[in-house]
Design a protein around this motif. Sequence first.
Motif, mmCIF file in Angstrom:
data_model
loop_
_atom_site.group_PDB
_atom_site.id
_atom_site.type_symbol
_atom_site.label_atom_id
_atom_site.label_comp_id
_atom_site.label_asym_id
_atom_site.label_seq_id
_atom_site.Cartn_x
_atom_site.Cartn_y
_atom_site.Cartn_z
ATOM 1 N N UNK A 10 0.855 -1.187 0.000
ATOM 2 C CA UNK A 10 0.000 0.000 0.000
ATOM 3 C C UNK A 10 0.891 1.237 0.000
ATOM 4 N N UNK A 11 0.626 2.148 -0.910
ATOM 5 C CA UNK A 11 1.382 3.387 -1.022
ATOM 6 C C UNK A 11 1.232 4.215 0.242
ATOM 7 N N UNK A 12 2.359 4.681 0.762
ATOM 8 C CA UNK A 12 2.346 5.564 1.930
ATOM 9 C C UNK A 12 1.743 6.925 1.598
ATOM 10 N N UNK A 13 1.873 7.350 0.359
ATOM 11 C CA UNK A 13 1.424 8.690 -0.018
ATOM 12 C C UNK A 13 -0.012 8.727 -0.527
ATOM 13 N N UNK A 14 -0.368 7.770 -1.381
ATOM 14 C CA UNK A 14 -1.699 7.826 -1.979
ATOM 15 C C UNK A 14 -2.693 6.877 -1.327
ATOM 16 N N UNK A 15 -2.196 5.892 -0.579
ATOM 17 C CA UNK A 15 -3.083 4.905 0.032
ATOM 18 C C UNK A 15 -3.547 3.841 -0.948
ATOM 19 N N UNK A 16 -3.067 3.903 -2.195
ATOM 20 C CA UNK A 16 -3.468 2.921 -3.197
ATOM 21 C C UNK A 16 -2.710 1.615 -3.010
ATOM 22 N N UNK A 17 -3.395 0.511 -3.298
ATOM 23 C CA UNK A 17 -2.746 -0.792 -3.284
ATOM 24 C C UNK A 17 -2.020 -0.983 -4.611
ATOM 25 N N UNK A 25 9.371 -0.491 -12.443
ATOM 26 C CA UNK A 25 9.335 0.921 -12.067
ATOM 27 C C UNK A 25 9.492 1.850 -13.261
ATOM 28 N N UNK A 26 9.974 1.313 -14.389
ATOM 29 C CA UNK A 26 10.015 2.162 -15.578
ATOM 30 C C UNK A 26 8.610 2.414 -16.113
ATOM 31 N N UNK A 27 7.649 1.590 -15.688
ATOM 32 C CA UNK A 27 6.262 1.738 -16.135
ATOM 33 C C UNK A 27 5.442 2.641 -15.225
ATOM 34 N N UNK A 28 5.925 2.872 -14.014
ATOM 35 C CA UNK A 28 5.184 3.673 -13.030
ATOM 36 C C UNK A 28 6.122 4.684 -12.385
ATOM 37 N N UNK A 29 5.543 5.661 -11.727
ATOM 38 C CA UNK A 29 6.326 6.632 -10.980
ATOM 39 C C UNK A 29 5.980 6.476 -9.507
ATOM 40 N N UNK A 30 6.991 6.179 -8.698
ATOM 41 C CA UNK A 30 6.793 6.027 -7.263
ATOM 42 C C UNK A 30 7.386 7.223 -6.528
ATOM 43 N N UNK A 31 6.773 7.556 -5.411
ATOM 44 C CA UNK A 31 7.342 8.592 -4.551
ATOM 45 C C UNK A 31 8.584 8.028 -3.873
ATOM 46 N N UNK A 32 9.376 8.875 -3.280
ATOM 47 C CA UNK A 32 10.566 8.387 -2.574
ATOM 48 C C UNK A 32 10.180 7.499 -1.397
ATOM 49 N N UNK A 33 9.069 7.817 -0.718
ATOM 50 C CA UNK A 33 8.590 6.959 0.371
ATOM 51 C C UNK A 33 8.262 5.567 -0.149
ATOM 52 N N UNK A 34 7.538 5.495 -1.260
ATOM 53 C CA UNK A 34 7.148 4.209 -1.825
ATOM 54 C C UNK A 34 8.354 3.435 -2.360
#
Length: 74
Positions: free
Chosen positions: A15-22, A43-52
Amino acid sequence: MTAVAVTGASPITFVSEDSGLQIQIPLALLTVANGVVDASTWTSLVTLSSNDTTILTNLLADLLARGVIAPVTA
């Protein structure tokens, strides 16, 4: 060492720490090289926050250490 595919029972889910999305990562997009799981294909297909990114890195290392995911050996 050459990167090898990962095997396991199901996609990696967290679960994303920033967006709450699974978020789910198909095992086919992960490899292991030198004892480290590489998710760069995914990860080249998505953008994650530094927390994630930190959560994902720690989660993958823990799952590998526990044997929940493993390099394909055959």
